[in-house]
Write a protein that holds these residues in place. Structure first.
Motif, PDB file in Angstrom:
ATOM      1  N   VAL A   8       0.835  -1.203   0.000  1.00  0.00           N
ATOM      2  CA  VAL A   8       0.000   0.000   0.000  1.00  0.00           C
ATOM      3  C   VAL A   8       0.871   1.254   0.000  1.00  0.00           C
ATOM      4  N   LEU A   9       1.935   1.239   0.798  1.00  0.00           N
ATOM      5  CA  LEU A   9       2.837   2.383   0.865  1.00  0.00           C
ATOM      6  C   LEU A   9       3.490   2.641  -0.496  1.00  0.00           C
ATOM      7  N   PHE A  10       3.922   1.575  -1.161  1.00  0.00           N
ATOM      8  CA  PHE A  10       4.533   1.710  -2.490  1.00  0.00           C
ATOM      9  C   PHE A  10       3.556   2.334  -3.475  1.00  0.00           C
ATOM     10  N   ARG A  11       2.300   1.883  -3.434  1.00  0.00           N
ATOM     11  CA  ARG A  11       1.302   2.413  -4.359  1.00  0.00           C
ATOM     12  C   ARG A  11       1.027   3.889  -4.109  1.00  0.00           C
ATOM     13  N   LEU A  12       1.006   4.291  -2.838  1.00  0.00           N
ATOM     14  CA  LEU A  12       0.785   5.703  -2.515  1.00  0.00           C
ATOM     15  C   LEU A  12       1.943   6.569  -3.001  1.00  0.00           C
ATOM     16  N   ILE A  13       3.170   6.094  -2.771  1.00  0.00           N
ATOM     17  CA  ILE A  13       4.350   6.837  -3.217  1.00  0.00           C
ATOM     18  C   ILE A  13       4.378   6.928  -4.736  1.00  0.00           C
ATOM     19  N   ARG A  14       4.065   5.799  -5.415  1.00  0.00           N
ATOM     20  CA  ARG A  14       4.056   5.798  -6.876  1.00  0.00           C
ATOM     21  C   ARG A  14       3.009   6.763  -7.417  1.00  0.00           C
ATOM     22  N   ALA A  15       1.837   6.790  -6.780  1.00  0.00           N
ATOM     23  CA  ALA A  15       0.780   7.701  -7.231  1.00  0.00           C
ATOM     24  C   ALA A  15       1.216   9.156  -7.090  1.00  0.00           C
ATOM     25  N   ALA A  16       1.886   9.452  -5.968  1.00  0.00           N
ATOM     26  CA  ALA A  16       2.341  10.831  -5.738  1.00  0.00           C
ATOM     27  C   ALA A  16       3.403  11.227  -6.760  1.00  0.00           C
ATOM     28  N   ILE A  17       4.368  10.337  -7.032  1.00  0.00           N
ATOM     29  CA  ILE A  17       5.434  10.632  -7.999  1.00  0.00           C
ATOM     30  C   ILE A  17       4.852  10.783  -9.403  1.00  0.00           C
ATOM     31  N   THR A  18       3.919   9.909  -9.761  1.00  0.00           N
ATOM     32  CA  THR A  18       3.298   9.981 -11.080  1.00  0.00           C
ATOM     33  C   THR A  18       2.535  11.286 -11.251  1.00  0.00           C
ATOM     34  N   ALA A  19       1.798  11.674 -10.210  1.00  0.00           N
ATOM     35  CA  ALA A  19       1.039  12.930 -10.272  1.00  0.00           C
ATOM     36  C   ALA A  19       1.984  14.127 -10.431  1.00  0.00           C
ATOM     37  N   LEU A  20       3.089  14.088  -9.708  1.00  0.00           N
ATOM     38  CA  LEU A  20       4.047  15.187  -9.787  1.00  0.00           C
ATOM     39  C   LEU A  20       4.697  15.253 -11.169  1.00  0.00           C
ATOM     40  N   ALA A  21       5.116  14.097 -11.679  1.00  0.00           N
ATOM     41  CA  ALA A  21       5.747  14.057 -13.001  1.00  0.00           C
ATOM     42  C   ALA A  21       4.767  14.473 -14.082  1.00  0.00           C
ATOM     43  N   GLY A  22       3.527  14.021 -13.958  1.00  0.00           N
ATOM     44  CA  GLY A  22       2.508  14.400 -14.931  1.00  0.00           C
ATOM     45  C   GLY A  22       2.221  15.883 -14.920  1.00  0.00           C
ATOM     46  N   SER A  23       2.241  16.470 -13.729  1.00  0.00           N
ATOM     47  CA  SER A  23       2.021  17.918 -13.620  1.00  0.00           C
ATOM     48  C   SER A  23       3.142  18.692 -14.302  1.00  0.00           C
ATOM     49  N   VAL A  24       4.380  18.227 -14.125  1.00  0.00           N
ATOM     50  CA  VAL A  24       5.528  18.890 -14.754  1.00  0.00           C
ATOM     51  C   VAL A  24       5.391  18.856 -16.273  1.00  0.00           C
ATOM     52  N   VAL A  25       5.081  17.682 -16.827  1.00  0.00           N
ATOM     53  CA  VAL A  25       4.956  17.541 -18.279  1.00  0.00           C
ATOM     54  C   VAL A  25       3.815  18.403 -18.818  1.00  0.00           C
ATOM     55  N   THR A  26       2.687  18.387 -18.123  1.00  0.00           N
ATOM     56  CA  THR A  26       1.513  19.151 -18.580  1.00  0.00           C
ATOM     57  C   THR A  26       1.780  20.653 -18.550  1.00  0.00           C
ATOM     58  N   LEU A  27       2.331  21.126 -17.438  1.00  0.00           N
ATOM     59  CA  LEU A  27       2.607  22.562 -17.317  1.00  0.00           C
ATOM     60  C   LEU A  27       3.653  23.017 -18.319  1.00  0.00           C
ATOM     61  N   ALA A  28       4.646  22.159 -18.577  1.00  0.00           N
ATOM     62  CA  ALA A  28       5.676  22.500 -19.556  1.00  0.00           C
ATOM     63  C   ALA A  28       5.083  22.609 -20.954  1.00  0.00           C
ATOM     64  N   GLN A  29       4.171  21.713 -21.297  1.00  0.00           N
ATOM     65  CA  GLN A  29       3.532  21.765 -22.609  1.00  0.00           C
ATOM     66  C   GLN A  29       2.680  23.023 -22.776  1.00  0.00           C
ATOM     67  N   LEU A  30       2.077  23.471 -21.689  1.00  0.00           N
ATOM     68  CA  LEU A  30       1.221  24.662 -21.732  1.00  0.00           C
ATOM     69  C   LEU A  30       1.995  25.955 -21.478  1.00  0.00           C
ATOM     70  N   ASN A  31       3.321  25.796 -21.221  1.00  0.00           N
ATOM     71  CA  ASN A  31       4.172  26.955 -20.917  1.00  0.00           C
ATOM     72  C   ASN A  31       3.647  27.755 -19.718  1.00  0.00           C
ATOM     73  N   LEU A  32       3.217  27.029 -18.721  1.00  0.00           N
ATOM     74  CA  LEU A  32       2.726  27.659 -17.496  1.00  0.00           C
ATOM     75  C   LEU A  32       3.681  27.365 -16.335  1.00  0.00           C
ATOM     76  N   PRO A  33       4.012  28.364 -15.526  1.00  0.00           N
ATOM     77  CA  PRO A  33       3.507  29.752 -15.595  1.00  0.00           C
ATOM     78  C   PRO A  33       4.185  30.592 -16.670  1.00  0.00           C
ATOM     79  N   SER A  34       5.366  30.104 -17.210  1.00  0.00           N
ATOM     80  CA  SER A  34       6.019  30.844 -18.286  1.00  0.00           C
ATOM     81  C   SER A  34       6.932  29.904 -19.063  1.00  0.00           C
ATOM     82  N   ARG A  35       7.163  30.256 -20.322  1.00  0.00           N
ATOM     83  CA  ARG A  35       8.011  29.409 -21.158  1.00  0.00           C
ATOM     84  C   ARG A  35       9.464  29.447 -20.693  1.00  0.00           C
ATOM     85  N   SER A  36       9.900  30.622 -20.245  1.00  0.00           N
ATOM     86  CA  SER A  36      11.289  30.766 -19.792  1.00  0.00           C
ATOM     87  C   SER A  36      11.593  29.866 -18.602  1.00  0.00           C
TER      88      SER A  36
END
Length: 257
Positions: A8-36
């Motif tokens: 259960v602990l592994f699944r929680l950690i994996r979910a948190a890491i996946t959510a964080l990585a997904g947020s980075v990729v999504t925000l980078a694609q949208l250039n948010l908060p800035s492209r720079s």
């Protein structure tokens, strides 16, 4: 049984890491908060993509492995059920006992650190569910637990055994030798199931140590429960189960669903 907390602990950690990585990729694609901002964190973007890809691959491999394992579990269950059913048939043929009054259960030695116990894997009883039958025995307690700790077949007309103990009351019961009590406290005795007869026969693993126990209940006398015929029937069943080996990996979680 396997302790599920690390899983259960592994699944929680994996979910948190996946959510964080997904947020980075999504925000980078949208250039948010800035492209720079993302142009200065290219490495972070690559790491995030790699992390997401690794988890996608892991889930795919795990799903494939689980499908194969589930097939093994079902095959094991079918073979075990056939062995237990054959044991019931042999007992009925040998002793003429009504087939719907005989039950056979297989318990496997399991570890739940620091304890070891006998956990019920399966059972066969005509016309009745085995779901509510005693799910486990502590090693050294009860007929099955004592049979495994002493590595011998033990039989008892259990209902009469309990009835003879009742007049002793708790104080008298606890004064008996522990072996005569099958290691049971007064409360454990009173809470035990009370079939007319019970026999427990250890199942041994490849290294010679007890790996489980076969338990038979039915309306039979002590001489039938402990006689050579019953010993042979249970010996044959134990050999078949020994050849099958322990329940496959993932069996406990699969059957807990």
């Amino acid at each position: 049984m396997i302790h599920t907390t690390p899983v259960v602990l592994f699944r929680l950690i994996r979910a948190a890491i996946t959510a964080l990585a997904g947020s980075v990729v999504t925000l980078a694609q949208l250039n948010l908060p800035s492209r720079s901002l993302w142009e200065s964190h290219v490495v972070l973007q690559y790491v995030s993509v790699i992390v997401i890809a690794m988890f996608v691959c892991y889930d795919a491999v795990r799903s494939f492995d689980q499908a194969i394992q589930n097939s093994k579990i079902r095959a094991y269950d079918r073979r075990l059920r056939a062995a237990l059913s054959a044991t019931v048939a042999s007992i009925v043929d040998e002793f003429g006992t009504p087939w719907d009054e005989i039950a056979v259960y297989h318990y496997q030695v399991t570890s739940f650190w620091p304890w070891r116990r006998l956990s019920k894997v399966d059972g066969v009883r005509a016309g009745a569910s085995t779901a509510n039958v005693q799910p486990y025995y502590k090693i050294g307690k009860g007929l099955a637990g004592t049979a495994v700790s002493e590595q011998v077949l033990l039989a008892e007309e259990w209902r009469d055994f309990v009835q003879r103990a009742i007049p002793l009351k708790p104080d008298g019961w606890i004064q008996l030798d522990e072996r005569k009590r099958y290691g049971l406290s007064w409360g454990e005795l009173m809470g035990s199931e009370r079939p007319l007869g019970m026999v427990a026969n250890p199942v041994f693993g490849p290294q010679g140590a007890p790996s489980g126990c076969l338990v038979v209940t039915g309306p039979m006398k002590l001489n039938e429960l402990s006689g050579n015929e019953m010993r042979q029937i249970l010996s044959d069943a134990a050999t078949e189960i020994q050849l099958m080996g322990p329940a496959p990996r993932g069996w406990w979680s699969f059957n807990a669903r």
